[in-house]
Scaffold this motif. Structure first.
Motif, mmCIF file in Angstrom:
data_model
loop_
_atom_site.group_PDB
_atom_site.id
_atom_site.type_symbol
_atom_site.label_atom_id
_atom_site.label_comp_id
_atom_site.label_asym_id
_atom_site.label_seq_id
_atom_site.Cartn_x
_atom_site.Cartn_y
_atom_site.Cartn_z
ATOM 1 N N VAL A 109 -6.205 -7.006 -11.791
ATOM 2 C CA VAL A 109 -4.853 -7.443 -11.440
ATOM 3 C C VAL A 109 -3.992 -7.651 -12.686
ATOM 4 C CG1 VAL A 109 -5.578 -9.881 -11.325
ATOM 5 C CG2 VAL A 109 -3.517 -9.112 -10.107
ATOM 6 N N GLY A 110 -4.582 -8.144 -13.775
ATOM 7 C CA GLY A 110 -3.809 -8.340 -14.994
ATOM 8 C C GLY A 110 -3.257 -7.041 -15.537
ATOM 9 N N ALA A 111 -4.110 -6.003 -15.573
ATOM 10 C CA ALA A 111 -3.659 -4.695 -16.052
ATOM 11 C C ALA A 111 -2.623 -4.106 -15.109
ATOM 12 C CB ALA A 111 -4.855 -3.748 -16.184
ATOM 13 N N LEU A 112 -2.830 -4.286 -13.813
ATOM 14 C CA LEU A 112 -1.868 -3.767 -12.845
ATOM 15 C C LEU A 112 -0.497 -4.409 -13.017
ATOM 16 C CD1 LEU A 112 -3.896 -3.453 -9.529
ATOM 17 C CD2 LEU A 112 -2.611 -1.644 -10.653
ATOM 18 N N ARG A 113 -0.469 -5.703 -13.222
ATOM 19 C CA ARG A 113 0.804 -6.398 -13.427
ATOM 20 C C ARG A 113 1.510 -5.873 -14.674
ATOM 21 N NH1 ARG A 113 0.724 -12.172 -11.175
ATOM 22 N NH2 ARG A 113 1.883 -12.736 -13.052
ATOM 23 N N SER A 114 0.728 -5.645 -15.744
ATOM 24 C CA SER A 114 1.309 -5.152 -16.994
ATOM 25 C C SER A 114 1.852 -3.734 -16.826
ATOM 26 C CB SER A 114 0.246 -5.186 -18.099
ATOM 27 O OG SER A 114 0.759 -4.688 -19.310
ATOM 28 N N VAL A 164 2.131 0.627 -6.765
ATOM 29 C CA VAL A 164 1.532 -0.488 -7.504
ATOM 30 C C VAL A 164 2.005 -1.820 -6.923
ATOM 31 C CG1 VAL A 164 1.279 -1.571 -9.761
ATOM 32 C CG2 VAL A 164 1.363 0.914 -9.583
ATOM 33 N N ARG A 165 3.290 -1.883 -6.558
ATOM 34 C CA ARG A 165 3.808 -3.100 -5.948
ATOM 35 C C ARG A 165 3.031 -3.449 -4.669
ATOM 36 N NH1 ARG A 165 8.981 -5.397 -5.938
ATOM 37 N NH2 ARG A 165 9.886 -3.515 -6.859
#
Length: 396
Positions: free
Chosen positions: A63-68, A323-324
């Protein structure tokens, strides 16, 4: 690590049978509609899926990478739209939109290691952003005041190349140098090069020559083709009888087709390709199958050569929206995060606009002072003659 032999087609080709138009189009336009060769880790509906070939290069993409990655794509799209608006308002001579190609560029850009080198064409605003280039540094190119105001060696990102396909020769030569200097191997400091170009560039001789030289010298270069379906007004179906990634077989190195609207797949595949090159198994061709949602440049009118239905179909495959949806459905990310990213993108667009409007005109002697590292008698004489002529006008 794979070897070129692993990528040789297992079936023989009947040279007496020529594929019909319907077969050509089916092969060229196969995306997530059942193409077994397409690499995809995130569907247009935002569902995380598996691909055994490249899952190992995406194990850290939580999730961290996806948010970035989501933040990167939103910011890049926002200043790209601002660049479009500035050109329409007469503040830029031209702008080259990347709308729809954010995943292809951010995925590849974030796969690079600091020591790697990138060679762009003229549309790689997202890769520039991923390499730490301030978006305002792109404005001089399109305003006509400079050729790029960043240090290519420091950023490990070459200046934009306007001549179609020429960067493939530059990249192949640079990668050959990396190999000759012993910068290819298993160590943590090993290097690779990546070269960006579009589907239209694959019809240029420079691209072919770059492929040949890279193959002969096992150069550590990833040829990254963003196939956005249209080389200005000509579709890919008028340029090739086979999917572009399959052309690599003829040069003796692997080719991979990735969903260019899937940022996770683009990141994973590019990581693999760069690792292949750094460890001496290059070159590699990556075809990021995407779509140009806007004009080729602001001097182009895409409504003259493509149907609105095609554009509407590709809107359903938007790289940011998938991605959203994944962040919301699978990770419970709330609206606060999306509001923060939107506010940050609006602030970047405002700074982008302000910088453009306040750019000073270049001094009249810049065309002479920025040509060579050192002056020469001939250049100095030309400069003096021009400045005398320039100053002869009233009011200058």
């Amino acid at each position: 690590m794979s070897v070129p032999q692993d990528w040789t087609p297992s079936t023989s080709i009947d040279t007496e049978v020529r594929p019909g138009r319907e077969h050509v189009l089916a092969g060229l336009k196969a995306t997530d509609e059942g193409d077994p060769e397409l690499v995809q880790l995130l569907t247009p509906e935002g569902e995380r899926v598996s691909d055994p070939r490249f899952d190992g290069y995406a194990t850290d993409l939580g999730v961290g990478a996806l948010r970035s990655l989501f933040r990167d794509m939103v910011l890049v799209r926002r200043f790209d739209r601002e660049g479009n608006a500035l050109q329409r308002q007469g503040q830029l001579g031209i702008w080259v939109p990347l709308l729809g190609q954010e995943a292809a560029q951010i995925g590849a850009g974030r796969a690079l290691q600091p020591q790697d080198m990138a060679f762009p064409s003229y549309r790689e605003h997202g890769v520039a952003f991923a390499r730490g280039i301030d978006p305002v540094d792109l404005l001089g190119i399109f305003r006509g005041t400079d050729h790029g105001s960043w240090d290519p060696n420091k950023a490990r990102f070459h200046l934009y190349t306007i001549v179609i396909g020429n960067q493939c020769l530059n990249a192949a030569g640079y990668a050959m140098g990396q190999k000759f200097e012993g910068k290819v191997g298993e160590g943590p400091d090993s290097e690779a090069t990546i070269c960006f170009f579009g589907d239209g560039a694959t019809s240029q001789g420079d691209v072919h020559e770059g492929f040949v030289w890279a193959a002969v010298y096992d150069a550590p270069v990833v040829f990254y083709c963003q196939n956005n379906q249209w080389a200005i007004s000509e579709p890919t179906s008028k340029q090739s009888r086979v999917p572009l990634y399959k052309r690599a077989t003829g040069y003796g190195f692997p080719g991979v087709r990735v969903d260019g609207n899937d940022v996770l797949a683009c990141l994973a595949v590019t990581r693999w390709a760069l690792e292949e090159c750094r460890t001496g198994n290059g070159p590699v061709l990556v075809e990021a199958f995407t779509y140009r949602m806007d004009a080729h440049t602001t001097s182009d009118d895409p409504s003259r050569y493509r149907l609105a239905d095609e554009l509407e179909l590709w809107k359903l495959k938007d790289p940011i929206e998938r991605v959203r949806v994944n962040l919301v459905r699978e990770h419970g990310v709330g609206q606060e995060f999306f509001d923060e990213v939107q506010a940050e993108s609006d602030a970047l667009a405002a700074r982008f606009r302000e910088h453009c409007l306040n750019m000073p005109p270049p001094a009249p002697d810049r065309m002479f002072s920025q040509v060579y590292a050192e002056g020469s008698p001939v250049l100095d004489a030309q400069r003096a003659e021009y400045l005398a002529y320039y100053e002869s006008f009233e009011g200058v």
